[in-house]
Scaffold this motif. Structure first.
Motif, PDB file in Angstrom:
ATOM      1  N   ASN A   1     -18.111  10.033  14.060  1.00 34.00           N
ATOM      2  CA  ASN A   1     -16.702  10.006  14.569  1.00 34.00           C
ATOM      3  C   ASN A   1     -15.301  10.157  13.560  1.00 34.00           C
ATOM      4  N   ASP A   2     -15.744   9.125  12.469  1.00 32.31           N
ATOM      5  CA  ASP A   2     -14.738   9.038  11.468  1.00 32.31           C
ATOM      6  C   ASP A   2     -14.505  10.331  10.737  1.00 32.31           C
TER       7      ASP A   2
ATOM      8  N   ILE B   1      -9.061  11.138   7.766  1.00 34.22           N
ATOM      9  CA  ILE B   1     -10.551  11.050   6.662  1.00 34.22           C
ATOM     10  C   ILE B   1     -10.571  12.152   5.940  1.00 34.22           C
TER      11      ILE B   1
ATOM     12  N   ASN C   1     -12.178  12.738  11.680  1.00 33.26           N
ATOM     13  CA  ASN C   1     -10.828  12.221  12.016  1.00 33.26           C
ATOM     14  C   ASN C   1      -9.954  13.098  10.704  1.00 33.26           C
TER      15      ASN C   1
ATOM     16  N   GLU D   1     -20.778   6.252  14.528  1.00 29.76           N
ATOM     17  CA  GLU D   1     -19.368   5.795  14.319  1.00 29.76           C
ATOM     18  C   GLU D   1     -19.064   6.663  12.887  1.00 29.76           C
ATOM     19  N   LEU D   2     -20.013   6.992  11.965  1.00 28.53           N
ATOM     20  CA  LEU D   2     -19.389   7.670  10.933  1.00 28.53           C
ATOM     21  C   LEU D   2     -18.963   9.330  11.138  1.00 28.53           C
TER      22      LEU D   2
ATOM     23  N   LEU E   1     -17.968   8.441   2.958  1.00 29.41           N
ATOM     24  CA  LEU E   1     -18.540   8.354   4.305  1.00 29.41           C
ATOM     25  C   LEU E   1     -19.433   9.539   4.294  1.00 29.41           C
TER      26      LEU E   1
ATOM     27  N   LYS F   1     -12.452   8.998   0.393  1.00 35.66           N
ATOM     28  CA  LYS F   1     -13.056   8.447   1.533  1.00 35.66           C
ATOM     29  C   LYS F   1     -13.959   9.335   2.383  1.00 35.66           C
TER      30      LYS F   1
END
Length: 354
Positions: free
Chosen positions: A17-18, A24, A21, A14-15, A34, A30
């Motif tokens: 993918n973030d 991000i 982004n 998930e990280l 992350l 942020k």
């Protein structure tokens, strides 16, 4: 264990993918947060993938055992894979041990001469020299914040900031009472004396982590003093801040600017208040840091430096080394590694240090 590993792998994906982004990427704070979370999980995820690969290899080797031509080769491969699986499983268990959130932080270290008069202050100076050499070996930086020199050498008090990679992780076990047994230079009859110095290690805190009201602070200013009581400069640049609700006080005199000394002193004050809060929370929970090696309380005798026998003994883990001379020259790694190993053993066993 495997449910936790699957959850960690899911979180890691998930990280990833973030982190791809665009929203991000454009947010520096942020992105930094992350990225750190991702790095913290990466080693565990890679080791879990290695484990899965070995398990698959074992299944494949077992299948090949039914082939007469490949049976012997498959048996050798199977034996090797089982050995690797055992080693990787142990590594995963270690990686899953809860990490101390402060391990990667810088520290403030406070060393004070305690029982023994001038000899205690001289020993405090010896400890400061030992930690300075150890810091140099690790590529860390030391910044003096406040010093009070002893009348016969050493220090009655010295406070420093130590900055670098994993400083708290390695030095967090140093808090406590350090005892020295030796013949002082002032002893005329060759008798061995026992003196002590105390060490306190506190992790640095984020500037915004603790909010201190200006109305709760009393500030005093005075001339900075150097060796022998000589004035470093004639301006009132040294700063002492006292937190009225707790009575905690800090002093900083290393900068020529009163403003800069106040800024440093405020950071020191926040660190000491944070340490005080942590200690009170530990006591309320009945833990008192028992899941670590010792309590970290300065009243606890943690280590003896015996000069006649050239021996260093850490009483918490019954560890001794007959190389005091090298330890005092900054070769602390064997002692620290022994402490880390025992701490890990206790955590894996679900035990606490009494």
């Amino acid at each position: 264990m495997f449910e936790r590993l699957e959850a960690i792998e899911k979180k890691y994906n998930e990280l990833q993918n973030d982190l791809s982004n665009p929203e991000i990427i454009s947010d520096y704070n942020k992105l930094k947060t992350l990225s750190k979370e991702s790095r913290d999980l990466e080693e565990t995820v890679n080791k879990y993938h290695e484990y899965q690969s070995i398990v698959t290899g074992i299944e494949d080797a077992k299948t090949l055992m039914s082939d007469e031509e490949l049976k012997d080769m498959a048996a050798l491969e199977l034996e090797d894979l089982k050995t690797r699986l055992e080693a990787v499983t142990k590594e995963l268990e270690i990686l899953l041990v809860p990490k101390d959130e402060n391990d990667g932080k810088n520290i403030i270290m406070e060393i004070r001469g305690a029982a023994g008069g001038d000899e205690a202050n001289i020993f405090a100076g010896d400890l400061y020299r030992m930690y300075t050499y150890y810091a140099e070996k690790n590529g860390w930086r030391i910044e003096e914040l406040h010093t009070i020199e002893g009348t016969s050498g050493g220090y009655s008090q010295v406070e420093v900031m130590i900055k670098g990679e994993d400083v708290y992780k390695k030095l967090k076990y140093e808090s406590g009472s350090h005892r020295v047994q030796r013949v002082p230079t002032t002893e005329t009859q060759g008798r061995v004396h026992t003196s002590t110095a105390t060490v306190l290690v506190m992790p640095e805190v984020e500037t915004c982590a603790i909010d201190i009201k200006e109305s709760d602070i009393k500030m005093d200013v005075y001339h900075s003093s150097g060796a022998g009581g000589q004035s470093v400069n004639t301006s009132n640049s040294a700063v002492r801040l006292t937190h009225i609700p707790t009575g905690i006080a800090v002093t900083c005199q290393v900068e020529r600017s009163q403003l800069k000394n106040r800024e440093r002193a405020m950071n020191m004050l926040k660190i000491k208040i944070n340490d005080d809060i942590r200690n009170k929370q530990d006591l309320e929970l009945g833990e008192a840091r028992k899941n670590k090696i010792g309590t970290g309380d300065r009243s606890e005798k943690i280590r003896t430096y015996n000069y006649p026998q050239n021996r260093v003994t850490d009483h918490r883990i019954n560890f001794s080394t007959m190389s005091l001379d090298r330890v005092m020259d900054g070769e602390l790694e064997p002692v620290i590694e022994a402490l880390q190993t025992e701490d890990l053993r206790l955590k894996l066993a679900g035990e606490s240090f009494e």
